[in-house]
Design a protein around this motif. Structure first.
Motif, mmCIF file in Angstrom:
data_model
loop_
_atom_site.group_PDB
_atom_site.id
_atom_site.type_symbol
_atom_site.label_atom_id
_atom_site.label_comp_id
_atom_site.label_asym_id
_atom_site.label_seq_id
_atom_site.Cartn_x
_atom_site.Cartn_y
_atom_site.Cartn_z
ATOM 1 N N GLY A 278 0.831 -1.195 0.000
ATOM 2 C CA GLY A 278 0.000 0.000 0.000
ATOM 3 C C GLY A 278 0.868 1.248 0.000
ATOM 4 O O GLY A 278 2.026 1.223 0.432
ATOM 5 N N PHE A 279 0.305 2.349 -0.487
ATOM 6 C CA PHE A 279 1.054 3.594 -0.607
ATOM 7 C C PHE A 279 0.225 4.754 -0.072
ATOM 8 O O PHE A 279 -0.972 4.860 -0.341
ATOM 9 C CB PHE A 279 1.436 3.872 -2.068
ATOM 10 N N LEU A 280 0.893 5.638 0.685
ATOM 11 C CA LEU A 280 0.281 6.857 1.191
ATOM 12 C C LEU A 280 1.317 7.968 1.113
ATOM 13 O O LEU A 280 2.483 7.736 1.424
ATOM 14 C CB LEU A 280 -0.164 6.702 2.659
ATOM 15 N N VAL B 35 4.314 1.825 2.207
ATOM 16 C CA VAL B 35 5.282 2.883 1.918
ATOM 17 C C VAL B 35 4.599 4.214 2.200
ATOM 18 O O VAL B 35 3.495 4.472 1.695
ATOM 19 C CB VAL B 35 5.751 2.823 0.456
ATOM 20 N N LEU B 36 5.233 5.060 2.976
ATOM 21 C CA LEU B 36 4.629 6.327 3.388
ATOM 22 C C LEU B 36 5.713 7.343 3.723
ATOM 23 O O LEU B 36 6.897 6.976 3.806
ATOM 24 C CB LEU B 36 3.699 6.121 4.571
ATOM 25 N N PRO B 37 5.370 8.606 3.925
ATOM 26 C CA PRO B 37 6.385 9.621 4.258
ATOM 27 C C PRO B 37 7.067 9.346 5.604
ATOM 28 O O PRO B 37 6.467 8.775 6.516
ATOM 29 C CB PRO B 37 5.571 10.924 4.316
ATOM 30 N N VAL C 51 2.589 2.007 15.593
ATOM 31 C CA VAL C 51 1.836 1.372 16.683
ATOM 32 C C VAL C 51 1.141 0.101 16.201
ATOM 33 O O VAL C 51 0.720 -0.723 17.010
ATOM 34 C CB VAL C 51 0.785 2.333 17.271
ATOM 35 N N LEU C 52 1.007 -0.065 14.888
ATOM 36 C CA LEU C 52 0.318 -1.226 14.333
ATOM 37 C C LEU C 52 1.286 -2.395 14.196
ATOM 38 O O LEU C 52 2.343 -2.282 13.577
ATOM 39 C CB LEU C 52 -0.289 -0.890 12.969
ATOM 40 N N GLU C 53 0.906 -3.511 14.758
ATOM 41 C CA GLU C 53 1.729 -4.709 14.640
ATOM 42 C C GLU C 53 1.393 -5.435 13.339
ATOM 43 O O GLU C 53 0.338 -5.237 12.740
ATOM 44 C CB GLU C 53 1.501 -5.624 15.841
ATOM 45 N N ASN C 54 2.306 -6.293 12.903
ATOM 46 C CA ASN C 54 2.127 -7.101 11.686
ATOM 47 C C ASN C 54 1.970 -6.244 10.431
ATOM 48 O O ASN C 54 1.332 -6.650 9.463
ATOM 49 C CB ASN C 54 0.913 -8.029 11.820
ATOM 50 N N LEU C 55 2.544 -5.036 10.464
ATOM 51 C CA LEU C 55 2.556 -4.173 9.290
ATOM 52 C C LEU C 55 3.983 -3.697 9.080
ATOM 53 O O LEU C 55 4.564 -3.046 9.941
ATOM 54 C CB LEU C 55 1.618 -2.980 9.484
ATOM 55 N N ARG C 56 4.545 -4.029 7.929
ATOM 56 C CA ARG C 56 5.916 -3.625 7.622
ATOM 57 C C ARG C 56 5.900 -2.213 7.041
ATOM 58 O O ARG C 56 5.276 -1.974 6.002
ATOM 59 C CB ARG C 56 6.552 -4.623 6.646
ATOM 60 N N ILE C 57 6.608 -1.308 7.710
ATOM 61 C CA ILE C 57 6.572 0.108 7.355
ATOM 62 C C ILE C 57 7.883 0.492 6.674
ATOM 63 O O ILE C 57 8.969 0.225 7.191
ATOM 64 C CB ILE C 57 6.350 0.975 8.608
ATOM 65 N N TYR C 58 7.757 1.156 5.527
ATOM 66 C CA TYR C 58 8.925 1.618 4.773
ATOM 67 C C TYR C 58 8.813 3.126 4.555
ATOM 68 O O TYR C 58 8.137 3.587 3.629
ATOM 69 C CB TYR C 58 9.020 0.879 3.433
ATOM 70 N N PRO C 59 9.444 3.913 5.425
ATOM 71 C CA PRO C 59 9.363 5.384 5.298
ATOM 72 C C PRO C 59 10.316 5.899 4.223
ATOM 73 O O PRO C 59 11.507 5.566 4.218
ATOM 74 C CB PRO C 59 9.776 5.864 6.685
ATOM 75 N N ALA C 60 9.777 6.710 3.323
ATOM 76 C CA ALA C 60 10.585 7.244 2.225
ATOM 77 C C ALA C 60 10.637 8.761 2.292
ATOM 78 O O ALA C 60 9.698 9.410 2.769
ATOM 79 C CB ALA C 60 10.010 6.796 0.887
ATOM 80 N N GLY C 61 11.728 9.323 1.781
ATOM 81 C CA GLY C 61 11.891 10.771 1.773
ATOM 82 C C GLY C 61 11.454 11.414 0.479
ATOM 83 O O GLY C 61 11.047 12.568 0.462
ATOM 84 N N ASN C 62 11.535 10.657 -0.630
ATOM 85 C CA ASN C 62 11.161 11.221 -1.927
ATOM 86 C C ASN C 62 10.766 10.110 -2.891
ATOM 87 O O ASN C 62 10.882 8.915 -2.581
ATOM 88 C CB ASN C 62 12.303 12.068 -2.501
ATOM 89 N N LEU C 63 10.324 10.512 -4.064
ATOM 90 C CA LEU C 63 9.844 9.565 -5.071
ATOM 91 C C LEU C 63 10.969 8.677 -5.594
ATOM 92 O O LEU C 63 10.749 7.493 -5.893
ATOM 93 C CB LEU C 63 9.202 10.338 -6.221
ATOM 94 N N ARG D 263 13.491 -0.954 6.639
ATOM 95 C CA ARG D 263 12.205 -1.097 7.325
ATOM 96 C C ARG D 263 12.234 -0.399 8.677
ATOM 97 O O ARG D 263 13.231 -0.455 9.397
ATOM 98 C CB ARG D 263 11.880 -2.585 7.510
ATOM 99 N N TYR D 264 11.130 0.272 9.020
ATOM 100 C CA TYR D 264 11.022 0.986 10.293
ATOM 101 C C TYR D 264 10.623 -0.024 11.366
ATOM 102 O O TYR D 264 9.540 -0.600 11.333
ATOM 103 C CB TYR D 264 9.971 2.094 10.189
#
Length: 518
Positions: free
Chosen positions: A110-112, A143-145, A154-166, A181-182
């Protein structure tokens, strides 16, 4: 969730419906024709404007924007799409359809994110509920800012990938430079002590008022303070957060979701562990206080969820705004109906109100003479309706403190408690209530329904007789009768008593009697 067909790609993002995040499928199709970009699926102005942001961001990010006829569909097409967080998923989808990004890498991702013209990712509002909505749909990679990473962590079982730019997102999807990964998870503070509020020990005198506020805090009861200017109403209200009980994880999650939607989660913060204290100015509109608007948003009553809504100078608030509090105070939620949808915002708040006894403020003052006429006093009190007053559990009068209290003469008096001591007693009483109502779906005495009052607030013969006398003498309403029983139950819990005794009823009646004299 992705499917590559040469000039077609799709991915996932979310949309907000009230406080809940709903999944949205983003599809992009590139076909021969004059270069253009059309977004369909009920986009609002912020989503339609994404076309120009995306085109410029992709170009400035070092990529070639496809010179084709581009059609972007946001599904389901019958639900309005709002927000700038659609920028990133649309851009990635277009790039995948053109072959700049491997379309197969979008599967289960998913993307935000909002894009600047330089291609940088900007933090968005509502990241937490949007991420929760995607997680419910089986999305495991997000993938999100970078500015939203801690909030969503705070959400478990969700892999978070913070990005700075496109460019970082493209490199991550292409596998040339994966985003780290965060992994940091927010931790609950080791202590519930508040260091940002005034301690009750610093308030000169007013021990009776402190007692009433402690009772209110122990079960989230609504309370009204009445007294002349300078007596300490506002100061003591602002001391109240220091004695409120610590929040549970679920309560923190609910509050963080609300603040995420309006963009008030402090940068670098995860869950909000401190109970909110909202103090709107008396010029606040009904929609801002209760919630609503053309695009319904939570109002102050929802921003005070699981916390305190402090209304200073109560009669100065607009009549329609105050009357709008009646339903949330009773139902503990705000229901907003529109032609296209019906939304509900949580509103389990504790109302703390303060007012002067008359327009000049000195009615009943032993030293200063009141300059108001009977008509002015009556008109002043009429600004607060009887039905609203009937929903207030406790009312306490505040008198000016004496000279000895102000100069420290009472500093060594026994029995004076600081906020820490008061908070421990409040938490002990709240723990009793949580355990008592484990199977009832509530957490404190203020939430007791009529059926639960009969079950948990039984009186002995002396208490029943005392309450009967008061009911007949003061003409109590059915709601007023229930309020007294709830407050009596809370006083008993503070005293560690398993049963409600006549002394507890007598104290509850004292606070109700003060209210009836308004």
């Amino acid at each position: 969730m992705a499917l590559g067909k040469g000039l077609y790609a799709k991915t996932m993002t979310g949309s907000l419906l009230g406080l809940e995040g709903e999944s949205v499928v983003v599809e992009a199709d590139l076909s021969p024709g004059l270069p253009s970009m059309t977004i369909v699926g009920l986009p609002d102005a912020s989503v339609r404007e994404a076309r120009e942001r995306i085109r410029t961001a992709v170009t400035n990010g070092g990529f070639s924007f496809p010179m084709k006829r581009i059609t972007v569909n946001l599904s389901p097409a019958d639900v309005k799409k709002e927000g700038t967080h659609f920028d990133l998923p649309i851009a990635i989808c277009v790039m995948a359809a053109s072959g700049a990004v491997p379309a197969e890498t979008l599967k289960n991702c998913g993307f935000l994110g909002e894009l600047s013209l330089e291609g940088n990712l900007i933090a968005i509002k509502g990241a937490l509920p949007l991420a929760m909505g995607l997680q419910k749909q089986g999305i495991r990679d997000l993938v999100l800012p970078q500015g939203n990473a801690k909030e969503v962590s705070v959400l478990e079982n969700l892999r978070i990938y913070p990005a700075g730019n496109l460019s970082e997102v493209e490199a991550h999807l292409a596998g040339t430079w994966p985003i780290e990964r965060y992994l940091e998870r927010p931790r609950k503070p080791t202590t519930g002590k508040r260091t940002d509020v005034v301690d009750f020990a610093a308030v000169a005198g007013q021990e009776g008022v402190k007692r009433a506020l402690q009772i209110a805090a122990a079960a989230a009861h609504n309370i009204l303070m009445v007294g002349p200017p300078g007596a300490g109403k506002t100061m003591m209200a602002k001391c109240l957060p220091g004695i409120l009980p610590a929040m549970s994880y679920q309560e923190s999650l609910e509050i963080t979701k609300i603040y995420s939607i309006i963009g008030e989660v402090p940068e670098g913060r995860g869950l909000l562990w401190e109970r909110p204290f909202r103090s709107p100015h008396h010029s606040v509109s009904a929609a801002a206080l209760v919630g609503g608007g053309g695009r319904p948003k939570p109002g102050e009553v929802s921003l005070a969820h699981h916390g305190v809504l402090f209304l200073d100078e109560l009669p100065e608030f607009r009549r329609n705004a105050l009357e709008g509090l009646r339903q949330p105070m009773e139902d503990r939620q705000v229901s907003i109906s529109r032609v296209s949808s019906a939304l509900s915002f949580p509103a389990k708040f504790m109302l703390v109100a303060a007012m002067n006894p008359c327009p000049c403020g000195y009615l009943g003052d032993a030293l200063r003479r009141c300059s108001c006429t009977d008509h002015q006093i009556k008109q002043y009190h009429s600004k607060i309706s009887g039905p609203l007053l009937d929903r207030i559990d406790l009312c306490v009068e505040i008198l000016p403190v004496g000279f000895s209290d102000l100069t420290g003469g009472s500093q060594v008096k026994p029995g004076i408690k600081n906020s820490e001591a008061l908070r421990k007693e409040v938490e002990a009483a709240r723990s009793i209530q949580i355990e008592r109502y484990t199977k009832e779906g509530i957490s404190c005495n203020a939430e007791l329904s009529y059926e639960l009052i009969k079950k948990y607030c039984s009186l002995d013969s002396a208490g029943t007789e005392l309450l009967r006398t008061a009911f007949e003498k003061f003409g109590l309403s059915a709601r007023g009768h229930q309020k007294i029983l709830k407050v009596s139950r809370t006083i008993a819990d503070l005293e560690g008593s398993g049963s409600i005794q006549s002394v507890h009823v007598a104290e509850a009646l004292r606070y109700r009697n003060t209210l009836l004299r308004r």
